[in-house]
Design a protein around this motif. Structure first.
Motif, mmCIF file in Angstrom:
data_model
loop_
_atom_site.group_PDB
_atom_site.id
_atom_site.type_symbol
_atom_site.label_atom_id
_atom_site.label_comp_id
_atom_site.label_asym_id
_atom_site.label_seq_id
_atom_site.Cartn_x
_atom_site.Cartn_y
_atom_site.Cartn_z
ATOM 1 N N GLY A 73 -7.767 0.083 7.980
ATOM 2 C CA GLY A 73 -8.561 -0.175 6.784
ATOM 3 C C GLY A 73 -7.733 -0.543 5.576
ATOM 4 N N ALA A 74 -6.508 -0.765 5.802
ATOM 5 C CA ALA A 74 -5.729 -1.032 4.723
ATOM 6 C C ALA A 74 -6.173 -2.427 3.980
ATOM 7 N N ALA A 75 -6.281 -2.420 2.837
ATOM 8 C CA ALA A 75 -6.847 -3.676 1.889
ATOM 9 C C ALA A 75 -5.763 -4.733 2.098
ATOM 10 N N PRO A 76 -6.194 -5.869 2.060
ATOM 11 C CA PRO A 76 -5.327 -7.212 1.990
ATOM 12 C C PRO A 76 -4.093 -6.794 0.778
ATOM 13 N N ALA A 77 -4.154 -6.291 -0.233
ATOM 14 C CA ALA A 77 -3.224 -6.308 -1.275
ATOM 15 C C ALA A 77 -2.163 -5.289 -0.878
ATOM 16 N N MET A 78 -2.557 -4.389 -0.376
ATOM 17 C CA MET A 78 -1.764 -3.162 0.091
ATOM 18 C C MET A 78 -0.746 -3.737 1.360
ATOM 19 N N VAL A 79 -1.424 -4.532 2.226
ATOM 20 C CA VAL A 79 -0.337 -5.176 3.253
ATOM 21 C C VAL A 79 0.362 -6.143 2.617
ATOM 22 N N GLU A 80 -0.011 -6.989 1.676
ATOM 23 C CA GLU A 80 0.703 -7.906 1.112
ATOM 24 C C GLU A 80 1.919 -7.141 0.420
ATOM 25 N N PRO A 109 1.802 6.382 0.755
ATOM 26 C CA PRO A 109 1.759 6.074 -0.730
ATOM 27 C C PRO A 109 1.119 5.014 -1.437
ATOM 28 N N ILE A 110 1.206 4.012 -0.493
ATOM 29 C CA ILE A 110 0.319 2.722 -0.865
ATOM 30 C C ILE A 110 -1.012 2.652 -0.259
ATOM 31 N N GLU A 111 -1.118 3.369 0.920
ATOM 32 C CA GLU A 111 -2.654 2.982 1.660
ATOM 33 C C GLU A 111 -3.436 4.338 0.802
ATOM 34 N N ALA A 112 -2.839 5.149 0.451
ATOM 35 C CA ALA A 112 -3.738 6.269 -0.263
ATOM 36 C C ALA A 112 -3.117 6.743 -1.507
ATOM 37 N N PRO A 113 -2.791 5.936 -2.438
ATOM 38 C CA PRO A 113 -2.016 6.216 -3.644
ATOM 39 C C PRO A 113 -2.735 7.463 -4.402
ATOM 40 N N ASP A 114 -4.052 7.489 -4.577
ATOM 41 C CA ASP A 114 -4.506 8.579 -5.375
ATOM 42 C C ASP A 114 -4.526 9.922 -4.948
ATOM 43 N N LEU A 115 -4.641 9.849 -3.363
ATOM 44 C CA LEU A 115 -4.509 11.181 -2.791
ATOM 45 C C LEU A 115 -3.023 11.723 -2.596
ATOM 46 N N GLY A 146 -0.227 -7.511 -9.446
ATOM 47 C CA GLY A 146 -1.363 -6.535 -9.319
ATOM 48 C C GLY A 146 -1.108 -5.265 -9.297
ATOM 49 N N PRO A 147 -1.891 -4.047 -8.755
ATOM 50 C CA PRO A 147 -1.558 -2.776 -9.033
ATOM 51 C C PRO A 147 -0.435 -2.310 -8.487
ATOM 52 N N TYR A 148 0.220 -3.203 -7.397
ATOM 53 C CA TYR A 148 1.231 -2.648 -6.721
ATOM 54 C C TYR A 148 2.455 -3.366 -7.222
ATOM 55 N N ALA A 149 2.475 -4.162 -8.036
ATOM 56 C CA ALA A 149 3.532 -4.803 -8.824
ATOM 57 C C ALA A 149 4.305 -3.610 -9.517
ATOM 58 N N PRO A 150 5.921 -3.760 -9.386
ATOM 59 C CA PRO A 150 6.755 -2.819 -9.784
ATOM 60 C C PRO A 150 6.430 -2.870 -11.437
ATOM 61 N N PRO A 151 6.507 -1.495 -11.880
ATOM 62 C CA PRO A 151 6.288 -1.566 -13.389
ATOM 63 C C PRO A 151 7.611 -1.531 -14.065
#
Length: 308
Positions: free
Chosen positions: A199-206, A283-289, A10-15
């Motif tokens: 409020g961290a989304a499951p994908a962020m926690v994973e 950086p994972i919890e608020a990546p856009d900010l 997903g979006p947190y997979a290392p590019p």
């Protein structure tokens, strides 16, 4: 790269990196380095990202993906983390040596970059603040979820009243040699409580769990002792480049008191942001900010290489 980190999706997979190399530190320690984005564009501003304790280059996946278009993004594994071999030398001086080696290996002489550090990565930037290699390459700095001293005393990981008992127990918890084992539902709940906002989304926690659980327990223990004794207050006063600070209001590992102390001590603070409800893993919890703060610093302070 560890099995656990590779499995993240997903979006947190290392590019995939555009280029990989090895930087050699002052004591011979070898550091895994990746360069992403516009590696062949001399006009592309450089950003260097330093991760924190128990993390790896994978921690910056969201920032790499966002910044790759139009930037050269340098990430590296701190010694003992990710693909950088463990070293018996664990100290703030070693962190500074390693950063200087990475900057020398990836930037042209005199080339400036925006340097970003999360947690122990922020401490790395502080530790290097007086170094010639740092001053030659730092255009601006972003310190995320970090502190310069009294980390264990101020930690809120244990829901206890401040005092000797809490400090002693916190030291035992953070310095534990126990293996973390597989990423289970219980492991995710524990990690979320200790390092992330509610409020961290499951994908962020994973994503965080897989990165942290991939860190060898001896490496985790060795660096915990450095963090326990950390005293970089003097180094903060040497950080003369424009520096911004970001912290989550729900950070239990490096609570906002640290960020406020940094803001008060920095010679050239150019902004402070407290993110409501966000925990330690900003950086994972608020990546856009976080990425927006990096872009702001690049837009204001980045210097294009001569001849670009």
């Amino acid at each position: 790269m560890s099995r656990l980190t590779r499995e993240a999706a997903g979006p947190y997979a290392p590019p995939a990196a555009a280029r990989e190399l090895t930087a050699v530190s002052a004591d011979g320690a070898r550091l895994h380095v990746e360069v992403h984005g516009a590696v062949d564009d001399p006009a592309a501003p450089a950003v260097v990202l330093a991760h924190g304790w128990t993390c790896s280059t994978a921690f910056w996946a969201a920032q790499i993906r966002d910044l790759a278009a139009g930037h050269r993004v340098v990430v590296y594994d701190q010694r003992g983390h990710g693909r950088s071999p463990a070293s018996p030398a664990c100290s703030t001086d070693a962190l500074a040596d390693d950063l200087e080696a990475v900057l020398a290996a990836t930037l042209a002489p005199g080339e400036k970059a925006v340097l970003v550090g999360h947690s122990m990565g922020g401490m790395t930037l502080m530790a290097a603040s007086g170094r010639a290699g740092f001053r030659a390459h730092a255009a601006a700095v972003l310190l995320c979820s970090t502190g310069s001293s009294r980390l264990v005393d101020e930690s809120l990981v244990l829901p206890m009243r401040a005092g000797r008992a809490r400090t002693w127990l916190t030291k035992k918890v953070l310095g534990s040699r126990a293996p973390l084992g597989p990423v289970t539902p219980l492991a995710r709940r524990i990690l979320r409580y200790g390092t992330m906002g509610s409020g961290a989304a499951p994908a962020m926690v994973e994503a965080c769990a897989r990165i942290v659980h991939a860190c060898p327990r001896q490496v985790r223990h060795s660096w915990s002792k450095v963090l326990d004794l950390l005293d970089l207050d003097h180094a903060v006063r040497e950080l003369h480049v424009p520096t911004a600070v970001v912290v989550g209001t729900a950070d239990r590992l490096t609570p906002a008191v640290h960020a406020r102390s940094l803001v008060a001590a920095l010679p050239n603070c150019v902004g402070s942001t407290e993110l409501p409800g966000i925990g330690h893993m900003t950086p994972i919890e608020a990546p856009d900010l976080v990425t927006a703060r990096i872009r702001d610093l690049v837009a204001t302070y980045a210097v294009i290489k001569e001849g670009a």
